[in-house]
Design a protein around this motif. Structure first.
Motif, PDB file in Angstrom:
ATOM      1  N   ALA A 110       2.313   1.838  -3.452  1.00 47.39           N
ATOM      2  CA  ALA A 110       1.297   2.369  -4.364  1.00 47.39           C
ATOM      3  C   ALA A 110       1.101   3.867  -4.121  1.00 47.39           C
ATOM      4  O   ALA A 110       0.980   4.651  -5.065  1.00 47.39           O
ATOM      5  CB  ALA A 110      -0.018   1.623  -4.190  1.00 47.39           C
ATOM      6  N   ALA A 111       1.102   4.260  -2.843  1.00 49.55           N
ATOM      7  CA  ALA A 111       0.962   5.676  -2.493  1.00 49.55           C
ATOM      8  C   ALA A 111       2.190   6.458  -2.954  1.00 49.55           C
ATOM      9  O   ALA A 111       2.085   7.578  -3.458  1.00 49.55           O
ATOM     10  CB  ALA A 111       0.774   5.840  -0.991  1.00 49.55           C
ATOM     11  N   VAL A 116       0.842  -1.200   0.000  1.00 44.31           N
ATOM     12  CA  VAL A 116       0.000   0.000   0.000  1.00 44.31           C
ATOM     13  C   VAL A 116       0.882   1.256   0.000  1.00 44.31           C
ATOM     14  O   VAL A 116       0.629   2.214  -0.738  1.00 44.31           O
ATOM     15  CB  VAL A 116      -0.955   0.003   1.218  1.00 44.31           C
ATOM     16  CG1 VAL A 116      -1.696   1.333   1.325  1.00 44.31           C
ATOM     17  CG2 VAL A 116      -1.957  -1.148   1.111  1.00 44.31           C
ATOM     18  N   ALA A 117       1.946   1.235   0.809  1.00 44.70           N
ATOM     19  CA  ALA A 117       2.846   2.390   0.888  1.00 44.70           C
ATOM     20  C   ALA A 117       3.527   2.642  -0.459  1.00 44.70           C
ATOM     21  O   ALA A 117       3.675   3.789  -0.886  1.00 44.70           O
ATOM     22  CB  ALA A 117       3.897   2.176   1.972  1.00 44.70           C
TER      23      ALA A 117
END
Lengths: 99, 164
Positions: free
Chosen positions: A26-27, A23-24
């Motif tokens: 992708a951010a 997730v990190a």
């Protein structure tokens, strides 16, 4: 008992850490900023801790080195979060001037 | 229902769907999806580094708008402006419950797509939705994906923490 619990705990930790890092990342791809890079690296230390745990379990590293590495990674994580907050302030200062 | 009909129905139900989502949600092989998409009356469009698929009925403005409105935070910003706009940037961020930096990142993209515009008002800049009916209709059709939601909520959290 501990010989069963530890591998399970390490497995769960590895999966959870991998998800958070995914997730990190992708951010980070969206934002492409220094604070997001530092936050991603901070979360990466979680996965590194798990790897060190596995290395101890397989006796690749001894207890003394394991301890040093784990606490070293704690320090790295705290340092990366502080750096992320610091660079976010600086980045925002620049945008405030532009506004 | 044939595989091709299922893919067609899914693109119809979720305009702007990503290739990976089609593969995942319909539980098909990537090659299968690719094969049928080529033969269907769907439009493939790349927005912000991802390929989205749309029914042929949507024009370019709609397609770009949907690519953005499928993002939870962007949709929240537009919904607040539709309901209460025009608003200043600070007021918009407060009502959506996001950090200023989160708003400014989404605002850039929303302005590029023509979903949000600004106008000066007594020394302030106000944000508003220039095409309210059209935008509201698309907002109804936009359905965020689960990974998209996760990333959006993560950036909201991180921006809010770094803002302190």
């Amino acid at each position: 008992m501990a010989s069963v619990v530890l591998p399970v705990v390490l497995g769960v930790a590895a999966i959870a850490a991998a998800l958070v890092i995914g997730v990190a990342l992708a951010a980070l791809v969206q934002r492409r900023s220094v604070p997001y890079l530092l936050v991603t690296l901070a979360f990466a230390t979680l996965l590194a801790r798990t790897a060190v745990g596995v290395a101890l379990m397989t006796e690749t590293v001894g207890p003394a080195l394991h301890h040093t590495l784990e606490h070293g990674l704690d320090a790295a994580m705290a340092g990366l979060v502080i750096a992320a907050v610091y660079t976010a302030r600086r980045a925002r200062g620049v945008t405030d001037d532009d506004a | 229902m044939t595989t091709r009909e299922r893919i067609s129905a899914h693109v119809e139900a979720e305009p702007g769907v990503h290739f990976n989502e089609l593969v995942r949600e319909l539980d098909l092989a990537p090659g299968q999806v690719q094969y049928h998409l080529k033969r269907l009356d769907v439009v493939a469009d790349e927005w912000f580094g991802k390929t989205h698929y749309y029914p042929a009925a949507y024009d370019e403005w709609d397609r770009r708008a949907l690519a953005l409105l499928r993002r939870e935070t962007a949709a929240d910003v537009v919904a607040v402006l539709l309901a209460d706009g025009p608003l200043s940037a600070g007021e918009t961020a407060d009502r959506v419950g996001i950090a200023r930096s989160t708003l400014s990142w989404h605002r850039d993209r929303l302005e590029t797509a023509g979903l949000v515009e600004t106008r000066p008002d007594r020394g302030h800049t106000l944000l508003f939705v220039p095409e309210p009916e059209r935008t509201a209709r698309l907002l109804d059709r936009a359905e965020p994906s689960l990974p998209g939601r996760l990333v959006d909520r993560f950036t909201r959290l991180v921006d809010a923490l770094l803002e302190e």
